[in-house]
Design a protein around this motif. Structure first.
Motif, PDB file in Angstrom:
ATOM      1  N   PHE A  69       0.878  -1.169   0.000  1.00  0.00           N
ATOM      2  CA  PHE A  69       0.000   0.000   0.000  1.00  0.00           C
ATOM      3  C   PHE A  69       0.914   1.218   0.000  1.00  0.00           C
ATOM      4  O   PHE A  69       1.745   1.375   0.894  1.00  0.00           O
ATOM      5  CB  PHE A  69      -0.894  -0.004   1.244  1.00  0.00           C
ATOM      6  N   HIS A  70       0.814   2.062  -1.038  1.00  0.00           N
ATOM      7  CA  HIS A  70       1.731   3.192  -1.197  1.00  0.00           C
ATOM      8  C   HIS A  70       1.011   4.529  -1.050  1.00  0.00           C
ATOM      9  O   HIS A  70      -0.104   4.690  -1.548  1.00  0.00           O
ATOM     10  CB  HIS A  70       2.360   3.188  -2.597  1.00  0.00           C
ATOM     11  N   THR A 130      15.568   7.496   5.629  1.00  0.00           N
ATOM     12  CA  THR A 130      14.757   6.279   5.692  1.00  0.00           C
ATOM     13  C   THR A 130      14.234   6.080   7.105  1.00  0.00           C
ATOM     14  O   THR A 130      14.983   6.218   8.070  1.00  0.00           O
ATOM     15  CB  THR A 130      15.579   5.037   5.282  1.00  0.00           C
ATOM     16  N   VAL A 131      12.946   5.786   7.220  1.00  0.00           N
ATOM     17  CA  VAL A 131      12.325   5.462   8.510  1.00  0.00           C
ATOM     18  C   VAL A 131      11.618   4.126   8.341  1.00  0.00           C
ATOM     19  O   VAL A 131      10.871   3.934   7.374  1.00  0.00           O
ATOM     20  CB  VAL A 131      11.303   6.543   8.937  1.00  0.00           C
ATOM     21  N   ILE A 163       9.430   4.518   5.034  1.00  0.00           N
ATOM     22  CA  ILE A 163       9.304   5.838   4.422  1.00  0.00           C
ATOM     23  C   ILE A 163      10.680   6.215   3.897  1.00  0.00           C
ATOM     24  O   ILE A 163      11.655   6.252   4.658  1.00  0.00           O
ATOM     25  CB  ILE A 163       8.814   6.886   5.444  1.00  0.00           C
ATOM     26  N   ASN A 164      10.776   6.465   2.597  1.00  0.00           N
ATOM     27  CA  ASN A 164      12.052   6.892   2.023  1.00  0.00           C
ATOM     28  C   ASN A 164      11.823   7.480   0.637  1.00  0.00           C
ATOM     29  O   ASN A 164      10.731   7.389   0.079  1.00  0.00           O
ATOM     30  CB  ASN A 164      13.060   5.732   1.968  1.00  0.00           C
ATOM     31  N   VAL A 165      12.873   8.079   0.086  1.00  0.00           N
ATOM     32  CA  VAL A 165      12.804   8.688  -1.237  1.00  0.00           C
ATOM     33  C   VAL A 165      13.042   7.611  -2.283  1.00  0.00           C
ATOM     34  O   VAL A 165      13.975   6.812  -2.162  1.00  0.00           O
ATOM     35  CB  VAL A 165      13.848   9.817  -1.376  1.00  0.00           C
ATOM     36  N   LYS A 166      12.151   7.579  -3.285  1.00  0.00           N
ATOM     37  CA  LYS A 166      12.317   6.685  -4.424  1.00  0.00           C
ATOM     38  C   LYS A 166      12.150   7.506  -5.691  1.00  0.00           C
ATOM     39  O   LYS A 166      11.053   7.999  -5.968  1.00  0.00           O
ATOM     40  CB  LYS A 166      11.288   5.547  -4.384  1.00  0.00           C
ATOM     41  N   LEU A 217       5.594   6.551   1.292  1.00  0.00           N
ATOM     42  CA  LEU A 217       5.238   5.803   2.489  1.00  0.00           C
ATOM     43  C   LEU A 217       4.695   4.470   1.992  1.00  0.00           C
ATOM     44  O   LEU A 217       3.756   4.443   1.209  1.00  0.00           O
ATOM     45  CB  LEU A 217       4.188   6.553   3.306  1.00  0.00           C
ATOM     46  N   ASP A 218       5.314   3.373   2.424  1.00  0.00           N
ATOM     47  CA  ASP A 218       4.965   2.046   1.938  1.00  0.00           C
ATOM     48  C   ASP A 218       4.630   1.135   3.112  1.00  0.00           C
ATOM     49  O   ASP A 218       5.440   0.965   4.020  1.00  0.00           O
ATOM     50  CB  ASP A 218       6.150   1.471   1.149  1.00  0.00           C
ATOM     51  N   VAL A 219       3.414   0.593   3.125  1.00  0.00           N
ATOM     52  CA  VAL A 219       3.003  -0.415   4.110  1.00  0.00           C
ATOM     53  C   VAL A 219       2.916  -1.736   3.368  1.00  0.00           C
ATOM     54  O   VAL A 219       2.314  -1.801   2.298  1.00  0.00           O
ATOM     55  CB  VAL A 219       1.627  -0.071   4.735  1.00  0.00           C
TER      56      VAL A 219
END
Length: 194
Positions: free
Chosen positions: A70-71, A95-96, A138-141, A147-149
């Motif tokens: 889920f993005h 990155t978190v 959570i990071n830069v892509k 935010l990725d679950v």
């Protein structure tokens, strides 16, 4: 939804209906299906900027989902600061990460934004896929921040169901909210979303 490293379930919309609407809120249902899954999304939006979602997934037949993602993408310019997920609040780290096993110590609530706008995201403990092994990153892509679950290796029997509950709050709604320090954003919006 992935059934292998490269095979993704293609969800096709089968219906959208507004269930209730008044001056302060609107509630709707949206349905979709694929060859292996049925999905129902119930959404509720309040005038104070809070959106609540309940997603229910049902297996049409026995299957293994190698991954569920889920993005939520953010513009980099709207993701300068971060508060929550164990971070004290301030400039967003590169990155978190959060793991389901951390739930007792660190709640899956996070605010991301800049000086004039942001988004608060929180997972509900009633989400059934998380005990299976959920995580958040959570990071830069590329050109955006994500935010990725996700949860991996989910076995579902025919008609077995999973649910995914979360809240989003678009911030700020008032001039007073602009004055809330970054360190307190996550806790402030957690109270607002209740």
């Amino acid at each position: 939804f992935y059934t292998s490293a490269k095979a993704q379930e293609k969800m096709n919309g089968t219906g959208f209906k507004i269930i209730a609407q008044n001056a302060d809120s609107i509630v709707w249902n949206a349905n979709s299906t694929s060859a292996n899954l049925k999905m129902t999304v119930q959404g509720k939006m309040l005038s104070k900027g809070v959106l609540s979602y309940h997603i229910n997934i049902s297996a049409i037949k026995d299957l293994l989902l190698t991954n569920m993602n889920f993005h939520i993408p953010f513009e980099k310019s709207a993701s300068k600061y971060l508060s929550g997920l164990g971070e004290k609040g301030g400039l967003r780290p590169d990155t978190v990460r959060w793991q389901r096993s951390n739930w007792k110590k660190v709640k899956p609530n996070v605010w991301i934004g800049n000086d004039s706008l942001g988004l608060y995201f929180s997972l509900s403990k009633s989400t059934t896929l998380l005990p299976i092994g959920g995580a958040m990153q959570i990071n830069v892509k590329g050109g955006s921040m994500l935010l990725d679950v996700h949860a991996d290796q989910i076995e579902l029997k025919k008609n077995e169901q999973l649910s995914f509950d979360f809240n989003l709050t678009v911030t700020p709604q008032t001039a007073a909210e602009l004055q809330v320090p970054v360190k307190k954003k996550s806790k402030f919006y957690q109270k607002l979303a209740k």
